[in-house]
Write a protein that holds these residues in place. Structure first.
Motif, PDB file in Angstrom:
ATOM      1  N   LEU A 120       5.455  10.120   2.874  1.00 11.66           N
ATOM      2  CA  LEU A 120       5.277  11.400   3.554  1.00 11.66           C
ATOM      3  C   LEU A 120       6.603  11.955   4.058  1.00 11.66           C
ATOM      4  O   LEU A 120       6.841  13.173   4.011  1.00 11.66           O
ATOM      5  CB  LEU A 120       4.299  11.235   4.724  1.00 11.66           C
ATOM      6  N   ILE A 154       4.780  12.751  11.328  1.00  9.38           N
ATOM      7  CA  ILE A 154       4.702  11.898  10.144  1.00  9.38           C
ATOM      8  C   ILE A 154       4.591  10.430  10.545  1.00  9.38           C
ATOM      9  O   ILE A 154       3.796   9.672   9.977  1.00  9.38           O
ATOM     10  CB  ILE A 154       5.932  12.127   9.239  1.00  9.38           C
ATOM     11  N   VAL A 214      -0.198  14.946  -2.022  1.00 11.04           N
ATOM     12  CA  VAL A 214       0.426  15.921  -1.120  1.00 11.04           C
ATOM     13  C   VAL A 214       0.253  17.340  -1.659  1.00 11.04           C
ATOM     14  O   VAL A 214      -0.046  18.276  -0.903  1.00 11.04           O
ATOM     15  CB  VAL A 214       1.912  15.582  -0.919  1.00 11.04           C
ATOM     16  N   THR A 261       0.284  17.254   6.228  1.00  8.51           N
ATOM     17  CA  THR A 261       0.706  15.875   6.505  1.00  8.51           C
ATOM     18  C   THR A 261      -0.479  15.012   6.913  1.00  8.51           C
ATOM     19  O   THR A 261      -0.629  13.874   6.449  1.00  8.51           O
ATOM     20  CB  THR A 261       1.764  15.867   7.620  1.00  8.51           C
ATOM     21  N   SER A 283       8.370  17.170  13.739  1.00  5.19           N
ATOM     22  CA  SER A 283       7.840  16.921  12.396  1.00  5.19           C
ATOM     23  C   SER A 283       7.920  15.436  12.054  1.00  5.19           C
ATOM     24  O   SER A 283       6.969  14.844  11.530  1.00  5.19           O
ATOM     25  CB  SER A 283       8.609  17.744  11.362  1.00  5.19           C
ATOM     26  N   LEU A 331       7.549  15.475   2.610  1.00  3.39           N
ATOM     27  CA  LEU A 331       7.168  16.587   3.488  1.00  3.39           C
ATOM     28  C   LEU A 331       8.192  16.951   4.554  1.00  3.39           C
ATOM     29  O   LEU A 331       8.251  18.110   4.973  1.00  3.39           O
ATOM     30  CB  LEU A 331       5.831  16.266   4.167  1.00  3.39           C
TER      31      LEU A 331
END
Length: 425
Positions: free
Chosen positions: A118, A140, A79, A97, A136, A122
């Motif tokens: 993730l 993901i 990441v 992502t 978001s 994130l």
């Protein structure tokens, strides 16, 4: 009548809340009673033989590799590397992502493991940067779909065993479609965030990018080792899983030194629990698969779909719609195990390449992981990200729609899958 007994007993057991593995066993017993051949010894023998498979040894080792990477710092460094590459672009955390999902997919092969990593790494950063939390979380979740497509892939292993198709060819054929799906997500995120007024972090210098790449270098070597080894015939997919697990343990414990002895027991325990669920499903499904063959169900289904056999594209479209419907109510592994023995004779009768079918079949079932109401990845993102299920569902819808569009483009134009696949063979 046999088809009605098969579907009726399976759906009735599931409707009563019986776990899917036990539903498959009950379905097998119902078929045996219907054919007047019930024998508990045959039932037990098929359960044992169902999991007695060398290729299936890849499942526990890939699961272990994924757990080690999440605990031992490999996922975090991936990441960080993606952040250094594309984090400075407007909406950059979304692109981070997507890039990180592709890199993690080439390490673990598990949608659930990738989505959990993730989300933990994130989602808080995306919310803090000002991105809509539902959108978001939806991105993901959609990125988690890439996990079972870009090799190594647990889904391809299970399908390859159930359909008797080369797992190595499935792995290599999944590379380009996974990248195409990622490109679709990239375009969708750009479209959804084009009007957001957010200040991205400053562009990283070449030295910082190189430092991030060097830090993640050990993790980035793993997919290269696996793909080169498979392509050159150095090891089988099962052996590749062992290589991945041992390599991940070595890097996390010796190089990065983030995996302690205390954490190691928890990692093995988590991987063992997940593996036990998958292997029991496989063992139970093999009972139904054997009885499906004995009852000659595939030929009955072929006769029902005979009008479509002359048009492979139309047949593939019909099968994809069927899988979409099933995917809303059933998880990926049982869907593969139940539908594969029924669909493969139809695919072969229509002259469809089994590798091409396998790639699209796994793509469809992977997208099923984010289709409500039983989307496993949706539940993972909601749980890890402390979100309501309806929020994640609302956020994933546009990404899921684009993924289905990309899948049907592959149905209409098989060369999208097969031409790049032959480059890797």
């Amino acid at each position: 009548m046999t088809i009605a007994v098969f579907l009726g007993s399976l759906l009735a057991a599931m409707a009563l809340g019986v776990p899917i593995a036990f539903s498959l066993l009950l379905c097998g017993a119902a078929l045996m009673f219907h054919m007047d051949m019930f024998d508990a010894q045959i039932l037990a023998q098929n359960v044992i033989e169902g999991s007695n498979s060398f290729p299936l040894l890849a499942v526990p080792f890939f699961m272990l590799a994924g757990e080690v990477m999440n605990t031992g710092g490999l996922s975090r460094r991936i990441v960080d590397f993606a952040m250094a590459l594309v984090g400075h672009i407007r909406g950059g955390l979304g692109y981070v992502t997507i890039v990180a999902a592709c890199l993690l997919s080439a390490l673990s092969g598990s949608a659930v493991a990738d989505a959990a990593a993730l989300t933990a790494l994130l989602l808080p950063m995306m919310v803090k940067a000002g991105h809509d939390k539902a959108r978001s979380g939806g991105l993901i979740a959609a990125c988690g779909v890439i996990g079972p497509i870009i090799p190594p892939s647990i889904g391809f292993v299970i399908f390859g065993v159930a359909a008797n198709v080369s797992i190595s060819k499935l792995f290599l054929a999944g590379i380009f479609p996974g990248i195409v799906l990622a490109a679709g997500l990239w375009a969708t995120w750009w479209w959804l965030t084009r009007r957001e007024v957010l200040t991205p972090p400053p562009r990283k210098s070449a030295a910082e990018i190189f430092a991030a790449m060097r830090s993640a270098g050990w993790a980035l070597m793993l997919p290269l080792i696996i793909l080169v080894g498979l392509r050159m015939g150095v090891f089988t997919p099962t052996e590749a899983a062992v290589v991945a697990a041992v390599y991940a343990l070595f890097v996390a414990g010796v190089i990065y030194r983030e995996l302690t002895w205390g954490q190691l027991f928890h990692v093995f325990q988590t991987a063992a629990k997940t593996t036990a669920v998958i292997m029991f499903l496989v063992a139970a499904a093999m009972v139904s698969a054997w009885l499906i063959t004995v009852a000659n169900l595939p030929s009955q289904v072929v006769s029902l779909l005979e009008p479509l056999l002359s048009s492979p594209t139309l047949l593939m479209a019909a099968i994809m719609v069927l899988c979409m419907v099933v995917g809303t109510a059933m998880d990926m592994t049982p869907t593969i195990l139940i539908l594969t023995p029924v669909l493969m004779p139809i695919v072969k009768a229509a002259g469809i390449d089994p590798v091409y079918f396998g790639v699209l079949f796994i793509i469809n079932n992977s997208i099923g992981l984010v289709t409500p109401p039983v989307g496993t990845v949706l539940n993972v993102v909601a749980g890890v990200g402390r979100m309501r299920m309806d929020e994640v569902t609302r956020g994933v819808l546009p990404f899921m729609a684009v993924q289905f569009i990309v899948m049907f483009l592959m149905v209409l134009f098989p060369s999208i899958v097969m031409v790049p696949a032959r480059w890797f063979y």
